[in-house]
Enzyme design. Sequence first.
Site, mmCIF file in Angstrom:
data_model
loop_
_atom_site.group_PDB
_atom_site.id
_atom_site.type_symbol
_atom_site.label_atom_id
_atom_site.label_comp_id
_atom_site.label_asym_id
_atom_site.label_seq_id
_atom_site.Cartn_x
_atom_site.Cartn_y
_atom_site.Cartn_z
ATOM 1 N N ARG A 107 33.926 58.668 14.158
ATOM 2 C CA ARG A 107 33.055 58.410 15.313
ATOM 3 C C ARG A 107 32.587 57.895 14.128
ATOM 4 N NH1 ARG A 107 27.779 61.800 15.821
ATOM 5 N NH2 ARG A 107 26.752 61.080 17.097
ATOM 6 N N HIS A 111 31.378 53.735 14.089
ATOM 7 C CA HIS A 111 29.813 53.221 14.748
ATOM 8 C C HIS A 111 28.974 51.955 13.815
ATOM 9 C CE1 HIS A 111 28.216 56.400 18.416
ATOM 10 N NE2 HIS A 111 29.282 56.282 18.224
ATOM 11 N N HIS A 240 38.605 60.182 22.839
ATOM 12 C CA HIS A 240 37.294 61.910 23.032
ATOM 13 C C HIS A 240 39.407 62.565 22.473
ATOM 14 C CE1 HIS A 240 34.152 59.481 24.705
ATOM 15 N NE2 HIS A 240 33.714 59.937 23.438
ATOM 16 N N TRP A 272 36.387 67.321 24.992
ATOM 17 C CA TRP A 272 37.299 66.785 25.962
ATOM 18 C C TRP A 272 38.745 68.174 26.912
ATOM 19 C CZ3 TRP A 272 33.856 63.967 22.953
ATOM 20 C CH2 TRP A 272 33.154 63.870 23.692
ATOM 21 N N THR A 273 39.264 68.541 25.427
ATOM 22 C CA THR A 273 40.672 68.568 25.844
ATOM 23 C C THR A 273 40.728 70.045 24.601
ATOM 24 O OG1 THR A 273 41.506 67.873 23.149
ATOM 25 C CG2 THR A 273 41.655 66.209 25.418
ATOM 26 N N ASP A 280 46.567 63.118 20.617
ATOM 27 C CA ASP A 280 47.399 62.857 22.514
ATOM 28 C C ASP A 280 47.201 62.142 23.354
ATOM 29 O OD1 ASP A 280 46.446 64.639 23.637
ATOM 30 O OD2 ASP A 280 47.703 66.557 22.728
ATOM 31 N N ASP A 301 33.545 59.083 31.195
ATOM 32 C CA ASP A 301 35.002 58.684 31.094
ATOM 33 C C ASP A 301 35.507 59.046 32.615
ATOM 34 O OD1 ASP A 301 35.202 60.066 28.337
ATOM 35 O OD2 ASP A 301 33.685 61.763 28.623
#
Length: 372
Positions: A107, A111, A240, A272-273, A280, A301
């Site tokens: 990030r 950014h 993400h 998110w996962t 992946d 998303d």
Amino acid sequence: MASTVGAAILPSSMAAAAAARRSSLPGHSLRFSNNLSLRLHQVCCLRWRRRAGSAGRVTGAGGVGSFSSGSGGAVTCFASDPDQLKSAREDIRSLLKTVFCHPILIRLGWHDAGTYDKNIEEWPERGGANGSLRFEIELKHAANAGLVNALKLLQPIKDKYSGITYADLFQLASATAVEEAGGPKIPMKYGRLEVSTPEQCPDEGKLPDAGPPSPADHLRDVFYRMGLDDKEIVALSGAHTLGRSRPERSGWGKPVTKYTKDGPGASGGQSWTVQWLKFDNSYFKDIKEKMDEDLLVLPTDAALFDDPSFKVYAEKYAEDEDAFFKDYAEAHAKLSNLGAKWDPPEGFTLDDDSKDPKPEKFVASKYSSGKD
């Protein structure tokens, strides 16, 4: 931008010797297209820096390590020292293995680069990967909440290797984090100059918002301004697959879920996962399935599967991880170069990919809980 050092620091005899070395290289044009010319350049710079040492630390407006010999010489040192960048990369790898800070380092690089405006030619007014995110005024931008923690992690490395720029360090850390989390090798180059004052920071409002009224239009407004297209928007969104959203920082996500309650690091946030430290294509699979309330889906998303153009790529990446890795690596490298000013002008790579040590096999279950 280079600082000018007089002939008292770089004697004319040394400049002449350097010129003789260069003239002996057929077709040499200061582009350092082979290892021999690169090493000659580094040796000359090293000798010059040793001579310059008694005069104090010399830095130009472009940042650490950018020098020229003045009108009498022809030596120009890179914005960052290649050997120090390689050593810094090893330190970043060690940091990742102990702190598991992959998401926040990615990030940080994004950014810093993501403020670029293709419609502005001047540097650094055009924004982009120039190291400006180290300054407090930019760290306080709402979209950068929490990134001061990434800077604190990298500052000891920057202090250790003073011959590299923040602009290069941020992008090196971001790419290394992707690779060490099991993601693709990013075709990076280095030599970015850095801004020198907080007055050179970009205005706030250049980065994406998670919940705009028209998510697909907003993504295009932001990323098209950078010169990126729909495929690159979707591919980059796939990062993400790593990390968590913390409501106290972004206003989005749950305070804690079954996947984040045990950390690593400070517990909490919503990922998110399931395996949120493994790079992946599960981000695309999980958004498509929408089967787990403990997994985060932001409006931006969901737009990847709602917008017809975005959906073509999102569907492809959900089915084909190799295709996602290929497109992501290209898009990440492009993002990391946005707005940069280079020394040397064409940049340089650290090594041949085939010689680069492979990261150890990443087993996400060691670091994040959830189903296999």
